[in-house]
Scaffold this motif. Structure first.
Motif, short mmCIF file in Angstrom:
data_model
loop_
_atom_site.label_atom_id
_atom_site.label_comp_id
_atom_site.label_asym_id
_atom_site.label_seq_id
_atom_site.Cartn_x
_atom_site.Cartn_y
_atom_site.Cartn_z
N GLU A 1 3.52 5.48 12.82
CA GLU A 1 3.49 5.53 11.38
C GLU A 1 2.93 3.97 10.71
O GLU A 1 2.02 3.89 9.90
CB GLU A 1 4.80 5.43 10.82
CG GLU A 1 4.91 5.59 9.33
CD GLU A 1 6.63 5.68 8.97
OE1 GLU A 1 6.57 5.78 7.75
OE2 GLU A 1 7.25 5.93 9.83
N LYS A 2 3.44 2.96 11.50
CA LYS A 2 2.93 1.49 11.00
C LYS A 2 1.40 1.50 11.48
O LYS A 2 0.89 0.98 10.49
CB LYS A 2 3.59 0.65 11.92
CG LYS A 2 3.40 -0.71 11.71
CD LYS A 2 4.16 -1.98 12.29
CE LYS A 2 3.86 -3.25 12.22
NZ LYS A 2 2.41 -3.54 12.19
N THR B 1 -0.39 3.29 8.45
CA THR B 1 -0.08 2.68 7.18
C THR B 1 -0.96 1.51 6.99
O THR B 1 -1.63 1.25 6.00
CB THR B 1 1.59 2.38 7.13
OG1 THR B 1 2.19 3.27 7.08
CG2 THR B 1 1.79 1.60 5.71
N ASP B 2 -1.20 0.71 8.26
CA ASP B 2 -2.02 -0.43 8.28
C ASP B 2 -3.49 0.04 7.85
O ASP B 2 -4.07 -0.54 7.18
CB ASP B 2 -1.81 -1.14 9.63
CG ASP B 2 -0.49 -1.82 9.84
OD1 ASP B 2 0.30 -2.08 8.74
OD2 ASP B 2 -0.19 -2.17 10.70
N ARG C 1 -4.50 2.77 6.19
CA ARG C 1 -4.50 3.13 5.00
C ARG C 1 -4.38 2.10 3.86
O ARG C 1 -5.18 1.87 2.77
CB ARG C 1 -3.41 4.02 4.70
CG ARG C 1 -3.37 5.52 5.15
CD ARG C 1 -2.18 6.45 5.02
NE ARG C 1 -1.93 6.54 3.62
CZ ARG C 1 -2.46 7.56 2.84
NH1 ARG C 1 -3.63 8.47 3.64
NH2 ARG C 1 -2.56 7.56 1.57
N LYS C 2 -3.90 0.98 4.18
CA LYS C 2 -3.45 -0.37 3.34
C LYS C 2 -4.93 -1.03 3.32
O LYS C 2 -5.28 -1.43 2.10
CB LYS C 2 -2.66 -1.23 4.09
CG LYS C 2 -2.45 -2.47 2.96
CD LYS C 2 -1.21 -3.28 3.71
CE LYS C 2 -1.07 -4.53 2.71
NZ LYS C 2 0.07 -5.18 3.31
#
Length: 591
Positions: free
Chosen positions: A354-355, A358-359, A361-362
């Motif tokens: 997930e991290k 998320t990174d 996508r960020k």
């Protein structure tokens, strides 16, 4: 191409089947069939033989749209439309009425056969094959092929854009100036002259709207054809590849989804870029003629900001390239997560994955935001430039003590406002063309991807079903020539070396390092062979080498008979359950 007809009830809509011959050697064509199918199963063939082109009827349908008024023959609303109906989009009126009455269904929507994916895809493939045959695959220009694909329609759009530019320029620049001069000195001319100027102004404004609508209509239909051809060529190329070692899943998905729409926008807005220099040049010359040399102050403001806008468009293109790369990584990562979700849940790796996602996508969000900010600044500058140019021009003109009449002032304002139109479309046109070039580069990379050379030799009458003799395979195409040795009859699988692979048979694309080394084994007919090993030991690579999905560096692979391959990842194609089971074979009730 040998196409075997199947009964009508067994034919899957949208597909045609081709049965491989049993007496010929396996010969894979990289650009004709879906080679992912195992030997012995029907090959899904999306290409059919093109009918001979008729040059006399090439522009027949398009010329029919030039007739001012036409009666419908119930074929297609767009094909039946006359010139005025096509230009004003009046052919959509019945569809709008159906939508208003809540009677719009699938039968109310129809697509012209000239705009369909099959027709345009075949035509573009033919042009691309001609280009490759002429200059070779490496030097083939995909952009040149697209220009040939839409050459006639682009010339028509260029002609319409020139007429549109003249309409935009003549009304506010020439006619407004003459009307103001007539209003200042009405006695110098007749009333009929003044009325004629007003009528001419109305005609010029009407012509501006008419030619703008015609330009949109032509560009929209051209863009639909380009998008259809782009999608068909990309899709057919992907399904024809036996190995996609140098392409990620994200790249293929983006080419099939987003890049086609970017080509649509490039065609839609690209034509406006052709009329912008003409409009700017005409307005600059007439502004100097009307006001004098002080008009160069306002012209210089435009000339200063135009390179700035191109620079911003270049920045948008750079951020777009980076965002596309990050998007490919995100799609590929999500595909891996969904594929191995059971393993991730079993080892409780949800937080780490997930991290990671998320990174990614960020990072993608930051790149898209930067491109959006630059686009917003570019659009804001467009609205400021005409006002700034007008103010600076009048300030300098009055400070020099030069006379300024009302006709000269209002005409100058009208000219600078006309130039605003060109600057308003310039950011969108440059952005669309820049993104279109990126999409063309991605499609060119896909088209340059070649299938591995065929190395499987059919030897009938052998006592072995499959023989592999000192074979070395790689996922990447080797730079040097491959060597083939004479096939033996007895060997052992233990003598070969296998490079460690990723989990689930995945591999790292782009490396020329040998994956399977000196593999030798003999599979007699009628025997059952099982291959066991740790995760990533090369079991999937061995199967892939038998299916000719890898590159043979040296050695030989000989087979007697056909293959039936069941992938470790389940897949179905669009059809019924029976269609997915039969795979084009006739239904046998007794089985």
């Amino acid at each position: 191409m040998n196409v075997y007809q199947t009964p009508e009830k067994e034919i899957i809509s949208g597909l045609s089947y081709r049965k491989r011959s049993d007496s010929v050697i396996c010969n894979y064509e990289s650009n004709t069939t879906m080679e992912m199918n195992p030997e012995g199963l029907p090959s899904l063939d999306y290409r059919e033989e093109d009918p001979p082109p008729n040059k006399h009827l090439k522009y027949h349908t398009s010329l029919q749209n030039m007739i001012p008024f036409r009666f419908s023959n119930k074929s297609n609303p767009m094909d039946d439309a006359g010139f005025f109906s096509f230009t004003s989009f009046a052919w959509m009126t019945p569809m709008m009425w159906s939508l208003f009455r809540n009677r719009l269904d699938k039968s109310s929507l129809s697509l012209s056969s000239h705009d369909g994916a099959e027709t345009n895809g075949k035509r573009f493939e033919r042009l691309w094959e001609e280009e490759v045959a002429k200059v070779g695959l490496e030097k083939a220009s995909l952009g040149g092929v697209f220009m040939r694909f839409q050459r006639t329609r682009s010339l028509v759009a260029l002609l319409v854009s020139i007429l549109f530019t003249l309409s935009v320029f003549i009304g506010p620049a020439v006619l407004v100036y003459e009307i103001l001069n007539y209003a200042e000195t009405p006695g110098s001319s007749t009333l009929l002259h003044g009325v004629g100027l007003c009528v001419a102004l109305f005609i010029s404004e009407f012509s501006k709207a008419f030619f703008a609508s015609l330009l949109w209509a032509v560009n929209l239909r051209t863009a639909i054809r380009v998008k259809s051809a782009f999608s068909v060529v990309a899709f057919q190329k992907i399904i024809s590849l036996r190995s996609v070692s140098n392409l990620s899943v994200g790249e293929m998905i983006n080419v099939l989804t987003g890049d086609g729409y970017r080509m649509f926008e490039a065609v839609l807005f690209g034509t406006f870029l052709l009329c912008i220099p003409v409009l700017l040049t005409a307005c600059m010359i007439y502004a100097c003629y009307t006001l004098g040399y002080t008009a160069l102050i306002g012209v210089s403001v435009y000339l200063i900001f135009i390179p700035i806008q191109f620079f911003m468009a270049r920045l948008i293109q750079v951020f777009r390239r980076k965002a596309v790369s990050v998007t490919d990584t995100r799609v590929r990562t999500m595909n891996e997560v969904l594929t191995c979700i059971k393993l991730i849940k079993m080892y409780a790796w949800e937080t780490s994955f997930e991290k990671k996602i998320t990174d990614i996508r960020k990072n993608e969000k930051q790149l898209l935001e930067m491109a959006g900010y630059i686009q917003s600044i570019n659009s804001s500058i467009t609205t400021i430039i005409p006002t700034l140019a007008t103010i600076l021009t009048f300030v300098v003109h009055t400070l020099l003590g030069l006379p300024l009449s009302s006709s000269e002032a209002f005409t100058t304002i009208a000219i600078f406002n006309s130039m605003r139109f060109s600057l308003g479309l310039l950011p969108f046109s440059v952005k669309a063309i820049a993104e279109g070039l990126v999409s063309l580069a991605r499609l060119k990379k896909l088209l340059m991807t070649q299938n591995p050379d065929s190395y499987l030799v059919q030897r009938h009458g052998s006592s072995s079903a499959l023989v592999m003799e000192k074979a070395t395979f790689t996922w990447a195409r080797p730079e040097g020539p491959t060597t083939t040795t004479a096939p033996g009859t007895t060997a052992s699988l233990k003598g070969g070396k296998v490079e460690p692979q990723g989990q689930n048979g995945t591999h790292t694309p782009g490396k020329a390092k040998a994956t399977l080394r000196n593999i030798s084994f003999n599979l007699p007919k009628g025997n059952l062979l099982g291959i066991c090993g740790n995760v990533g030991s090369g079991k999937t690579s061995l199967i892939s080498s038998i299916l000719e999905q890898m590159h043979l560096q040296h050695g030989s692979v000989t087979a007697d008979g056909e293959f039936a391959y069941v992938s470790q990842q389940a897949w179905i194609f669009h059809g019924t359950v029976q269609d997915n089971i039969l795979m084009g074979e006739p239904f046998n009730q007794t089985r």
